[in-house]
Every structure is written in structure tokens, then in C-alpha cells.
Write an enzyme that holds these catalytic residues in place. Structure first.
Site, PDB file in Angstrom:
ATOM      1  N   HIS A  55      -3.862  -4.874  -0.060  1.00  0.00           N
ATOM      2  CA  HIS A  55      -3.464  -5.429   1.245  1.00  0.00           C
ATOM      3  C   HIS A  55      -3.559  -6.949   1.177  1.00  0.00           C
ATOM      4  O   HIS A  55      -4.652  -7.498   1.304  1.00  0.00           O
ATOM      5  CB  HIS A  55      -4.380  -4.894   2.344  1.00  0.00           C
ATOM      6  CG  HIS A  55      -4.156  -3.459   2.646  1.00  0.00           C
ATOM      7  ND1 HIS A  55      -3.210  -3.028   3.548  1.00  0.00           N
ATOM      8  CD2 HIS A  55      -4.740  -2.342   2.153  1.00  0.00           C
ATOM      9  CE1 HIS A  55      -3.224  -1.704   3.598  1.00  0.00           C
ATOM     10  NE2 HIS A  55      -4.143  -1.259   2.762  1.00  0.00           N
TER      11      HIS A  55
ATOM     12  N   CYS B  32       0.832  -1.202   0.000  1.00  0.00           N
ATOM     13  CA  CYS B  32       0.000   0.000   0.000  1.00  0.00           C
ATOM     14  C   CYS B  32       0.872   1.260   0.000  1.00  0.00           C
ATOM     15  O   CYS B  32       1.611   1.505  -0.936  1.00  0.00           O
ATOM     16  CB  CYS B  32      -1.005  -0.039   1.149  1.00  0.00           C
ATOM     17  SG  CYS B  32      -2.337   1.172   0.980  1.00  0.00           S
TER      18      CYS B  32
ATOM     19  N   GLU C 182      -2.790  -9.080   3.341  1.00  0.00           N
ATOM     20  CA  GLU C 182      -3.247  -9.610   4.637  1.00  0.00           C
ATOM     21  C   GLU C 182      -4.760  -9.488   4.813  1.00  0.00           C
ATOM     22  O   GLU C 182      -5.329 -10.089   5.722  1.00  0.00           O
ATOM     23  CB  GLU C 182      -2.497  -8.915   5.787  1.00  0.00           C
ATOM     24  CG  GLU C 182      -2.944  -7.504   6.121  1.00  0.00           C
ATOM     25  CD  GLU C 182      -2.465  -6.409   5.181  1.00  0.00           C
ATOM     26  OE1 GLU C 182      -2.737  -5.233   5.498  1.00  0.00           O
ATOM     27  OE2 GLU C 182      -1.829  -6.700   4.149  1.00  0.00           O
TER      28      GLU C 182
END
Length: 193
Positions: free
Chosen positions: A175, A77, A177
Site C-alpha cells: 500500500h 494490493c 498510501e
């Protein structure tokens, strides 16, 4: 394998740490240059505003260390955006690893882009086992236009770079995750490079 997540005060580092744990690895959070240099893999996260994040990097001296790293580095990001030459956000000079500028989405789309979007034109081992048009999770108002170092695209009113690579440096706008099984696979691929 030693995995270090750079902790410079501008990241959602706990969620990345937990995602790595779910893959069966252990990561440490650090802003210690020696520990970062000795890592096998480095993750450079970032959430927030470019100019203040860059100030935090400079305050810790990490702005000179990161471009010199020789092991695989993954910018996530804002981390990816700070690896570029310049960002329109706060008129900020970046680390200059990628020869690209970060610009703001124009007023024809809702900003920030928040939510799921498809990634296409996948051109790296980072995407092994990931399908063209798989979905990833993004939150951003600024983007990197397509460039020579682009290895994945998305479209949000304009075709833009969602992943970028140069030598040992990788960057993803999304992202991993927070991107379900697709993000997990991409993170696993990075750790296994």
C-alpha cells in the site's frame, strides 16, 4: 492532469485520495467508463476477497474496460492481484493483464502478512529515488510468484513479487498510501510517468 481512482466498492479509496492530495494533485473517484477512459492516470485499488471484488467489477462492466486502457494504470494490493490471470482465492479468473497466477502463502508463515517488509531488485522508473531494501507496508494472504513481469521482490518465507509491470500497467502488492516516504515517492513517480 486528470487522475481517476476506480471506485467499484472494493477499495480503501479515501486514503489513496488523501495521499495524492498530499502530493499536490487532485484525484476523482469514479466507476464511469468514459471518465476512466479520459483520465491521464488511473489507480485501481482493492481490499477484500478476490471473487467478490471480481463480481463487483463484472457488475459495473469495468472488467472489459480496464485491460483496454492505454494510459498508465496502477493496481494496488488486490487491484494488482485482479490484474493477473487467476487467483487461488475463491478460484477466481482475473483480468489477464499479467500472465501470472496468485497463490496463497503456505502454512510455514503467519497469514496474513501484516506490516513492514523490504522491497528488493527494483527494476523500473516507478522506483526512482527509492533504495533497495526500503520498507513498504503490506497486508495480504496471497501473492504473485516471481515471473517475467516482476519489477520488485520481497521475502516472506518465499521470494515473491511485490511489484509487476507490463506495457502501461503497473501493480504493487504493498500500500503506497500507507508506506511513509517510500510509498509517497513511488506514488509520485507513478503520477509523473
Amino acid at each position: 492532469m486528470k487522475i481517476v481512482i476506480i471506485d467499484y466498492g472494493a477499495g480503501n479509496i479515501q486514503s489513496i485520495k488523501f495521499a495524492i492530495q498530499r502530493l499536490g494533485y487532485k484525484a476523482v473517484l469514479s466507476n464511469d467508463p468514459k471518465e476512466i477512459e479520459q483520465a491521464d492516470k488511473v489507480i485501481f485499488p482493492g481490499v477484500g476477497e478476490a471473487s467478490s471484488a471480481m463480481k463487483m467489477l463484472k457488475a459495473s462492466g469495468l472488467h472489459t474496460l480496464i485491460p483496454k486502457l492505454t494510459q498508465p494504470v496502477l493496481g494496488i494490493c488486490l487491484g494488482m492481484q485482479l490484474m493477473c490471470s487467476h487467483s487461488e482465492e475463491g478460484d477466481t479468473s482475473g483480468l489477464g493483464i499479467f500472465h501470472a497466477n496468485v497463490i496463497r502463502f503456505n502454512n510455514t508463515v503467519k497469514v496474513p502478512q501484516i506490516g513492514w517488509n523490504q522491497i528488493t531488485n527494483l527494476e523500473s522508473d516507478l522506483f526512482s529515488g527509492v533504495k533497495n531494501k526500503d520498507y513498504v507496508y503490506l497486508v495480504h494472504s496471497y501473492y504473485v510468484p516471481e515471473c517475467a513481469e516482476t519489477i520488485a521482490h520481497s521475502n516472506y518465507g518465499v521470494e515473491y513479487t511485490t511489484a509487476i509491470k507490463k506495457d502501461n500497467f503497473y501493480g504493487v502488492q504493498f500500500h503506497p498510501e500507507k508506506s511513509s516516504t517510500t510509498g509517497e515517492r513511488i506514488l509520485k513517480n507513478f503520477l509523473e510517468l
